[in-house]
Design an enzyme around this catalytic site. Sequence first.
Site, short mmCIF file in Angstrom:
data_model
loop_
_atom_site.label_atom_id
_atom_site.label_comp_id
_atom_site.label_asym_id
_atom_site.label_seq_id
_atom_site.Cartn_x
_atom_site.Cartn_y
_atom_site.Cartn_z
N THR A 138 0.82 -1.21 0.00
CA THR A 138 0.00 0.00 0.00
C THR A 138 0.85 1.27 0.00
O THR A 138 1.99 1.25 0.48
CB THR A 138 -0.90 -0.01 1.26
OG1 THR A 138 -1.46 1.28 1.46
CG2 THR A 138 -0.10 -0.34 2.51
N ASP A 139 0.28 2.36 -0.48
CA ASP A 139 0.98 3.65 -0.41
C ASP A 139 1.02 4.20 1.02
O ASP A 139 1.75 5.15 1.29
CB ASP A 139 0.33 4.68 -1.36
CG ASP A 139 -1.12 5.03 -1.00
OD1 ASP A 139 -1.72 4.34 -0.15
OD2 ASP A 139 -1.65 6.00 -1.57
N GLU A 140 0.24 3.59 1.92
CA GLU A 140 0.19 4.12 3.29
C GLU A 140 1.53 3.97 4.01
O GLU A 140 1.76 4.64 5.02
CB GLU A 140 -0.94 3.45 4.08
CG GLU A 140 -2.28 3.68 3.42
CD GLU A 140 -3.48 3.36 4.30
OE1 GLU A 140 -3.35 3.43 5.53
OE2 GLU A 140 -4.52 3.02 3.73
N TYR A 163 -1.71 -0.46 10.98
CA TYR A 163 -1.86 -1.13 9.68
C TYR A 163 -0.68 -0.81 8.76
O TYR A 163 -0.01 -1.72 8.27
CB TYR A 163 -3.18 -0.70 9.00
CG TYR A 163 -3.22 -1.05 7.51
CD1 TYR A 163 -3.20 -2.37 7.09
CD2 TYR A 163 -3.26 -0.04 6.53
CE1 TYR A 163 -3.22 -2.70 5.73
CE2 TYR A 163 -3.29 -0.36 5.18
CZ TYR A 163 -3.26 -1.69 4.78
OH TYR A 163 -3.27 -2.01 3.44
N LYS A 167 2.35 -3.22 7.27
CA LYS A 167 2.63 -3.40 5.83
C LYS A 167 4.06 -2.97 5.52
O LYS A 167 4.74 -3.61 4.72
CB LYS A 167 1.63 -2.59 4.98
CG LYS A 167 0.21 -3.09 5.01
CD LYS A 167 0.02 -4.51 4.45
CE LYS A 167 0.24 -4.60 2.95
NZ LYS A 167 -0.12 -5.96 2.45
P1 NAD Z 1 -9.34 -7.56 2.32
O1 NAD Z 1 -9.32 -7.28 3.79
O2 NAD Z 1 -10.59 -7.29 1.56
O3 NAD Z 1 -8.97 -9.10 2.08
C1 NAD Z 1 -7.96 -9.74 2.78
C2 NAD Z 1 -8.11 -11.26 2.54
O4 NAD Z 1 -7.03 -11.90 3.24
C3 NAD Z 1 -9.41 -11.82 3.08
O5 NAD Z 1 -10.00 -12.68 2.13
C4 NAD Z 1 -8.98 -12.59 4.32
O6 NAD Z 1 -9.81 -13.71 4.61
C5 NAD Z 1 -7.56 -13.00 3.95
N1 NAD Z 1 -6.71 -13.25 5.12
C6 NAD Z 1 -6.57 -12.45 6.20
N2 NAD Z 1 -5.72 -13.02 7.09
C7 NAD Z 1 -5.31 -14.18 6.53
C8 NAD Z 1 -4.42 -15.20 6.94
N3 NAD Z 1 -3.78 -15.15 8.12
N4 NAD Z 1 -4.21 -16.26 6.11
C9 NAD Z 1 -4.85 -16.34 4.92
N5 NAD Z 1 -5.71 -15.40 4.49
C10 NAD Z 1 -5.94 -14.35 5.28
O7 NAD Z 1 -8.11 -6.78 1.72
P2 NAD Z 1 -7.97 -6.08 0.28
O8 NAD Z 1 -8.55 -4.73 0.36
O9 NAD Z 1 -8.42 -7.03 -0.76
O10 NAD Z 1 -6.39 -5.91 0.20
C11 NAD Z 1 -5.56 -6.95 -0.35
C12 NAD Z 1 -4.10 -6.53 -0.24
O11 NAD Z 1 -3.91 -5.30 -0.94
C13 NAD Z 1 -3.65 -6.27 1.20
O12 NAD Z 1 -2.34 -6.77 1.35
C14 NAD Z 1 -3.68 -4.76 1.33
O13 NAD Z 1 -2.72 -4.31 2.26
C15 NAD Z 1 -3.32 -4.34 -0.08
N6 NAD Z 1 -3.84 -3.03 -0.51
C16 NAD Z 1 -5.17 -2.73 -0.36
C17 NAD Z 1 -5.65 -1.50 -0.81
C18 NAD Z 1 -7.12 -1.14 -0.70
O14 NAD Z 1 -7.47 0.01 -0.97
N7 NAD Z 1 -8.00 -2.06 -0.35
C19 NAD Z 1 -4.78 -0.57 -1.39
C20 NAD Z 1 -3.43 -0.91 -1.52
C21 NAD Z 1 -2.98 -2.15 -1.09
#
Ligand code: NAD
Length: 336
Positions: A138-140, A163, A167
């Site tokens: 993430t950009d955070e 968070y 990350k």
């Molecule tokens: P999300 O919370 O919707 O999904 C996370 C998934 O990971 C879920 O399906 C959950 O069941 C699974 N999970 C959690 N803990 C687990 C574990 N211990 N073992 C196996 N599975 C596990 O998240 P998202 O929004 O889809 O984000 C996905 C990735 O992208 C993350 O790494 C997040 O940091 C990154 N990201 C998200 C955004 C955003 O805006 N949503 C932006 C940039 C980066």
Amino acid sequence: MKNILITGGAGFIGSNFVPYFLKNNPDVNLINLDLLTYAGDLANLDEIKNHDRYTFIKGDIRDRKVVEHIFDEHNIEGVIHFAAESHVDNSIKNPGVFIETNVNGTFILIDVAFKKWMDKPFQYKSDFTNCRFHHVSTDEVYGTLGETGLFTEETPYAPNSPYSASKAGSDMIVRSYHHTYGMNTVITNCSNNYGPKQHDEKLIPTVIRKALNGENIPIYGDGKNIRDWLYVLDHCTGIELAYKNGKSGEVYNIGGKNERNNNYIAKTICELLDVLNPKDSGSYNEQIIFVEDRAGHDRRYAIDASKIEKELGWNADENFETGIKKTIEWYLKKYN
Ligand code: NAD
């Protein structure tokens, strides 16, 4: 056929990525390892649940035995790692699980990959020469910006929430496995995503849901916090390009030059709902209220994506106004 392990594929971004990547890549099998925490939902993957190149495994990235077993059983030749605890508000209330999943979980995954794919530092086993570990981040991790400026890949890390700190920790572990062991890694740091299949707890689904339920639409503080919003499928194309063509050990920022503040987001959604799903009287705008700000709320994030644009030819297809319309149409079907 190449066997790629996807982690967290039942979450928001993963469940948009899996069907997209399967369709675009007829030569891969995807193995989706997801713990199905409150954030994971298999209904997000209904459209491909019987796909012959897709396998779902319920399990925990923190469980080394499970991860090792999957690498052996499925001859894993690549990893695209989405699984994480991802909601900043939850990380303020309960930071421990963020460290366990995002830091320890990432360590276990990449350490297992290293041991399965490599004989020793800088020497891949002959059957695993091109295996890559892609870490989705993430950009955070870069902290917060003032009125001007953009995050580049050179911006120093300055995470402000549990968070983003977790990350940042996971990014550093992946970085170290490239520099110390010569692992073929790539990291993408993306701005805020929105689109279909996002969990109800996040800002955009919350605004839509509360509006439709006739409830107050809560906006933190003065609503002037700015994020660089990217439609989720544009993130998926960026991940695909970086996974396939990114240089080993490199970091790529992904963002769509769509800075919008929370007031604009709420107002735009309400105005679109007024057209797509009009109320009996008045506008959804009247439901917007301001609530106590999130602790440590970062003011502004914005991405300079010129590296992935120039080096890998990535560009976003959607701007906020086109993407939000598609998103609202999807949630109208879900909530109505
Ligand atoms: P999300 O919370 O919707 O999904 C996370 C998934 O990971 C879920 O399906 C959950 O069941 C699974 N999970 C959690 N803990 C687990 C574990 N211990 N073992 C196996 N599975 C596990 O998240 P998202 O929004 O889809 O984000 C996905 C990735 O992208 C993350 O790494 C997040 O940091 C990154 N990201 C998200 C955004 C955003 O805006 N949503 C932006 C940039 C980066």
